[in-house]
Design an enzyme around this catalytic site. Sequence first.
Site, PDB file in Angstrom:
ATOM      1  N   ASP A  49      41.759  52.856  38.010  1.00  0.00           N
ATOM      2  CA  ASP A  49      41.655  51.601  37.276  1.00  0.00           C
ATOM      3  C   ASP A  49      42.929  51.416  36.463  1.00  0.00           C
ATOM      4  O   ASP A  49      43.757  52.329  36.386  1.00  0.00           O
ATOM      5  CB  ASP A  49      40.414  51.620  36.360  1.00  0.00           C
ATOM      6  N   ASP A  81      47.375  51.058  40.081  1.00  0.00           N
ATOM      7  CA  ASP A  81      47.421  49.710  40.641  1.00  0.00           C
ATOM      8  C   ASP A  81      47.267  49.885  42.142  1.00  0.00           C
ATOM      9  O   ASP A  81      48.116  50.513  42.790  1.00  0.00           O
ATOM     10  CB  ASP A  81      48.760  49.043  40.299  1.00  0.00           C
ATOM     11  N   CYS A  97      36.342  48.845  44.879  1.00  0.00           N
ATOM     12  CA  CYS A  97      35.734  47.757  44.096  1.00  0.00           C
ATOM     13  C   CYS A  97      36.752  46.960  43.297  1.00  0.00           C
ATOM     14  O   CYS A  97      36.395  45.947  42.688  1.00  0.00           O
ATOM     15  CB  CYS A  97      34.689  48.316  43.131  1.00  0.00           C
ATOM     16  N   TYR A 107      40.515  33.586  47.136  1.00  0.00           N
ATOM     17  CA  TYR A 107      39.466  34.608  47.071  1.00  0.00           C
ATOM     18  C   TYR A 107      38.744  34.733  48.418  1.00  0.00           C
ATOM     19  O   TYR A 107      38.534  35.854  48.922  1.00  0.00           O
ATOM     20  CB  TYR A 107      38.479  34.243  45.971  1.00  0.00           C
ATOM     21  N   LYS A 109      38.617  38.056  50.927  1.00  0.00           N
ATOM     22  CA  LYS A 109      37.358  38.717  51.266  1.00  0.00           C
ATOM     23  C   LYS A 109      37.037  38.579  52.756  1.00  0.00           C
ATOM     24  O   LYS A 109      36.454  39.482  53.367  1.00  0.00           O
ATOM     25  CB  LYS A 109      36.221  38.156  50.410  1.00  0.00           C
ATOM     26  N   THR A 125      28.259  40.808  37.098  1.00  0.00           N
ATOM     27  CA  THR A 125      29.403  41.617  36.682  1.00  0.00           C
ATOM     28  C   THR A 125      30.139  40.896  35.552  1.00  0.00           C
ATOM     29  O   THR A 125      29.969  39.688  35.355  1.00  0.00           O
ATOM     30  CB  THR A 125      30.371  41.822  37.850  1.00  0.00           C
TER      31      THR A 125
END
Length: 258
Positions: free
Chosen positions: A36, A60, A87, A164, A168, A199
């Site tokens: 992270d 990264d 994730c 986005y 995906k 989230t």
Amino acid sequence: MLLTNLTAIVTGGCSGLGHATAVALRGAGVKVSLFDLNNEQGAQRVSELGEEGTLFSHVDVRDEEQVQRGIDATTAKFGAISMVVNCAGIAPAKRLLDREGNPAPLGDFQKTIDINLVGSFNVARLVAATMAKQSPINDEGERGLIINTASVAGYEGQIGQTAYAASKGGIIGLTLPMARDLAPLGIRVNTIAPGVMGTPMLLAMPEKVQEALSANVQFPKRLGLPEEFAKLVMQIADNTYINGETIRLDGGLRMPPK
């Protein structure tokens, strides 16, 4: 895959779906390496999950050297790596043309693709290279499991989701060929495509947006829970015959245009 005493890397592991996955894995006796960018949160998660079985690396996912350093640190502390759950991601919203007819900045599109798609590929390829050198962990010759995170937007992208949805959709497209590439080595590849999950990224959206999204969920009529994502990760790990598959986790949701 019997999880006890295995090691997993979780990218974006300090918050949201990644954090829920890390908690579930640690609860099953898995050693977890968190990749992270949030150093403060990383130290907190290591303290919460236990220093003996948890490691944090500032990574990264777009950066080859940082990812490799994180992998090396993981193997140095825990030994073999048997799972990676990607994730890490961002979800910007921007129309192709704004109200004045100006095109969306190309840099914004490229950043989303780089983090969500290229970053997932980068981590997967480098971890796979490490897994390939390891001994099988069971009688079927399984060496590892890669789980990527897509989204229902990869199928039904909404207005303002060009970047986005493209990122995906790319992850969905990667799943089968990556599984085929790695099958001879005993490495499985699967993808989870969540719907509207509770989230921090989604909860930061306006309340009206959240209500509109959950209204289209068939049943149960609510936002998904990060813990439900983590539960599916565990089920994929447990069932060796799940391979090359993208699984929707969305309560029957089909996204409308907006």
